[in-house]
Design an enzyme around this catalytic site. Structure first.
Site, mmCIF file in Angstrom:
data_model
loop_
_atom_site.group_PDB
_atom_site.id
_atom_site.type_symbol
_atom_site.label_atom_id
_atom_site.label_comp_id
_atom_site.label_asym_id
_atom_site.label_seq_id
_atom_site.Cartn_x
_atom_site.Cartn_y
_atom_site.Cartn_z
ATOM 1 N N THR A 69 -7.709 11.145 3.128
ATOM 2 C CA THR A 69 -6.527 10.793 3.936
ATOM 3 C C THR A 69 -5.591 12.005 3.985
ATOM 4 O O THR A 69 -5.833 13.022 3.329
ATOM 5 C CB THR A 69 -5.739 9.622 3.297
ATOM 6 O OG1 THR A 69 -5.226 10.074 2.034
ATOM 7 C CG2 THR A 69 -6.606 8.390 3.082
ATOM 8 N N ASN A 102 0.796 -1.229 0.000
ATOM 9 C CA ASN A 102 0.000 0.000 0.000
ATOM 10 C C ASN A 102 0.830 1.281 0.000
ATOM 11 O O ASN A 102 0.370 2.316 -0.484
ATOM 12 C CB ASN A 102 -0.900 -0.037 1.256
ATOM 13 C CG ASN A 102 -1.438 1.326 1.631
ATOM 14 O OD1 ASN A 102 -2.396 1.813 1.035
ATOM 15 N ND2 ASN A 102 -0.822 1.978 2.621
ATOM 16 N N TYR A 148 2.911 9.551 -11.277
ATOM 17 C CA TYR A 148 1.950 8.832 -10.436
ATOM 18 C C TYR A 148 1.085 7.897 -11.294
ATOM 19 O O TYR A 148 0.911 6.716 -10.974
ATOM 20 C CB TYR A 148 1.073 9.829 -9.668
ATOM 21 C CG TYR A 148 0.160 9.183 -8.648
ATOM 22 C CD1 TYR A 148 0.655 8.737 -7.424
ATOM 23 C CD2 TYR A 148 -1.197 9.001 -8.907
ATOM 24 C CE1 TYR A 148 -0.176 8.138 -6.490
ATOM 25 C CE2 TYR A 148 -2.028 8.408 -7.969
ATOM 26 C CZ TYR A 148 -1.519 7.979 -6.766
ATOM 27 O OH TYR A 148 -2.349 7.371 -5.841
HETATM 28 N N1 LIG Z 1 -6.062 8.738 -0.736
HETATM 29 C C1 LIG Z 1 -6.422 8.582 -2.004
HETATM 30 O O1 LIG Z 1 -7.301 9.284 -2.517
HETATM 31 C C2 LIG Z 1 -5.800 7.503 -2.848
HETATM 32 C C3 LIG Z 1 -6.388 7.220 -4.087
HETATM 33 C C4 LIG Z 1 -5.853 6.233 -4.883
HETATM 34 C C5 LIG Z 1 -4.753 5.516 -4.450
HETATM 35 N N2 LIG Z 1 -4.199 5.802 -3.254
HETATM 36 C C6 LIG Z 1 -3.033 5.025 -2.850
HETATM 37 O O2 LIG Z 1 -3.273 4.424 -1.600
HETATM 38 C C7 LIG Z 1 -2.046 4.281 -0.902
HETATM 39 C C8 LIG Z 1 -2.181 4.910 0.476
HETATM 40 O O3 LIG Z 1 -2.509 6.268 0.305
HETATM 41 P P1 LIG Z 1 -3.039 7.186 1.505
HETATM 42 O O4 LIG Z 1 -3.993 8.130 0.903
HETATM 43 O O5 LIG Z 1 -3.414 6.376 2.669
HETATM 44 O O6 LIG Z 1 -1.669 8.003 1.774
HETATM 45 P P2 LIG Z 1 -1.080 8.657 3.107
HETATM 46 O O7 LIG Z 1 -0.060 9.614 2.633
HETATM 47 O O8 LIG Z 1 -2.195 9.123 3.969
HETATM 48 O O9 LIG Z 1 -0.368 7.400 3.792
HETATM 49 C C9 LIG Z 1 0.684 6.750 3.120
HETATM 50 C C10 LIG Z 1 1.580 6.033 4.107
HETATM 51 O O10 LIG Z 1 2.690 5.506 3.360
HETATM 52 C C11 LIG Z 1 3.879 5.840 4.033
HETATM 53 N N3 LIG Z 1 4.993 5.959 3.101
HETATM 54 C C12 LIG Z 1 5.244 6.964 2.224
HETATM 55 N N4 LIG Z 1 6.391 6.756 1.590
HETATM 56 C C13 LIG Z 1 6.892 5.589 2.073
HETATM 57 C C14 LIG Z 1 8.064 4.846 1.808
HETATM 58 N N5 LIG Z 1 8.991 5.276 0.943
HETATM 59 N N6 LIG Z 1 8.249 3.690 2.472
HETATM 60 C C15 LIG Z 1 7.337 3.258 3.385
HETATM 61 N N7 LIG Z 1 6.215 3.927 3.679
HETATM 62 C C16 LIG Z 1 6.000 5.089 3.035
HETATM 63 C C17 LIG Z 1 3.591 7.162 4.722
HETATM 64 O O11 LIG Z 1 4.493 7.385 5.801
HETATM 65 C C18 LIG Z 1 2.149 6.985 5.159
HETATM 66 O O12 LIG Z 1 2.045 6.403 6.434
HETATM 67 C C19 LIG Z 1 -0.967 4.934 -1.784
HETATM 68 O O13 LIG Z 1 -0.327 3.940 -2.552
HETATM 69 C C20 LIG Z 1 -1.780 5.849 -2.665
HETATM 70 O O14 LIG Z 1 -1.127 6.123 -3.889
HETATM 71 C C21 LIG Z 1 -4.689 6.778 -2.430
#
Ligand SMILES: NC(=O)c1ccc[n+]([C@@H]2O[C@H](COP(=O)([O-])OP(=O)(O)OC[C@H]3O[C@@H](n4cnc5c(N)ncnc54)[C@H](O)[C@@H]3O)[C@@H](O)[C@H]2O)c1
Length: 249
Positions: free
Chosen positions: A188, A87, A153
């Site tokens: 988030t 994730n 992205y």
């Molecule tokens: N929030 C959205 O709208 C959304 C939509 C589509 C996809 N996503 C995907 O879902 C996943 C989670 O997103 P989110 O919204 O919870 O993000 P967020 O930024 O709230 O949380 C992401 C987590 O990943 C950790 N992280 C970042 N870089 C890292 C690294 N190099 N190594 C280890 N951990 C790392 C951060 O510390 C954080 O705890 C991501 O892959 C994101 O691309 C999110």
């Protein structure tokens, strides 16, 4: 019977944190990994409160040795790995393609795509030994359709879907399933960074979805757990949108 073991990367916040808790509620012990050590402590406590075991490992998904060590630690502590949710991800810069930096392209691909690839290598080795397992990779609607100003992205998330499909076909006969989840806009920290919490911009983001709202982390987490557990036993190689109808338009 022993508990199933689940592993979640990027588990300190957002979708990853909710997924770790959803696995625990489903009866799993959970390996939680992130670069944010302090926030992992809170998630570990929340899992323990649910009566499950948690192992916290600080690991950066752009660092190969961190990823290999994370999985070695998982094997040493729990002795197996049943479910993995890859994730951790970053949004990267918002800039037109012709003005985007190569540094951003390399960094975004390193965390979002190369990191998932190395995680899958380690997870597949463990699951092959056991003869079972399920992997859920977190892509995005940005892996299914184009969004302006997010070339790295979009490329990284499209790549995650193809890694998922390739592995699904490759390991199906070994009783290992591999699926991807493609969230729409989920409220988030990542989205707060992008919208700056401006209500007008938040309303615009909500309007991307026919349901005219953002999704919740629990709605994504519950889908991830469903795609992990045996109840989805005949589903593999899918890229499932959790997006309030966005890509159905
Ligand atoms: N929030 C959205 O709208 C959304 C939509 C589509 C996809 N996503 C995907 O879902 C996943 C989670 O997103 P989110 O919204 O919870 O993000 P967020 O930024 O709230 O949380 C992401 C987590 O990943 C950790 N992280 C970042 N870089 C890292 C690294 N190099 N190594 C280890 N951990 C790392 C951060 O510390 C954080 O705890 C991501 O892959 C994101 O691309 C999110």
């Amino acid at each position: 019977m022993n508990s199933s073991i689940a592993l979640v990367t990027g588990a300190a916040a957002g979708i990853g944190r909710a997924t770790a808790l959803a696995y625990a509620k489903a009866g799993c012990d959970v390996v939680i990994s992130d670069i944010q050590r302090d926030r992992l402590v809170e998630v570990e406590q929340a899992i323990t409160k649910l009566g499950r075991k948690a192992l916290s490992v600080v690991a950066d998904m752009s660092v190969e040795s961190d990823i290999r060590t994370l999985h070695a630690d998982t094997l040493a502590y729990f002795g197996r790995l049943d479910y993995a949710c890859n994730n951790a991800g970053i949004e990267g810069e918002n800039a037109p393609t012709h003005e985007s930096s190569l540094e951003n392209f390399d960094r975004t691909l390193a965390v979002n795509l190369r990191g998932v690839f190395i995680c899958m290598q380690e997870q597949l080795k463990l699951m092959l030994t056991q003869g079972s397992g399920a992997i859920v990779n977190i892509s995005s609607v940005a892996g299914l359709i184009g969004f302006p100003n997010l070339p790295a992205y979009c490329a990284s998330k499209g790549g995650v879907i193809q890694l998922t499909k390739a592995a699904a076909v490759e390991y199906a006969e070994h009783n290992i399933r591999v699926n991807a989840v493609c969230p729409g806009v989920i409220h988030t920290d990542m989205i707060d960074r992008v919208t700056g919490r401006d209500p007008e911009i938040e309303a615009q983001y909500a309007a991307f979805h026919p349901m005219n709202r953002m999704g919740t982390v629990e709605e994504v987490a519950d889908t991830i757990v469903f795609l992990s557990l045996p109840q989805s036993g005949f589903i593999t190689g899918q890229a499932l949108a959790v997006d309030g109808g966005m890509v159905a338009r």
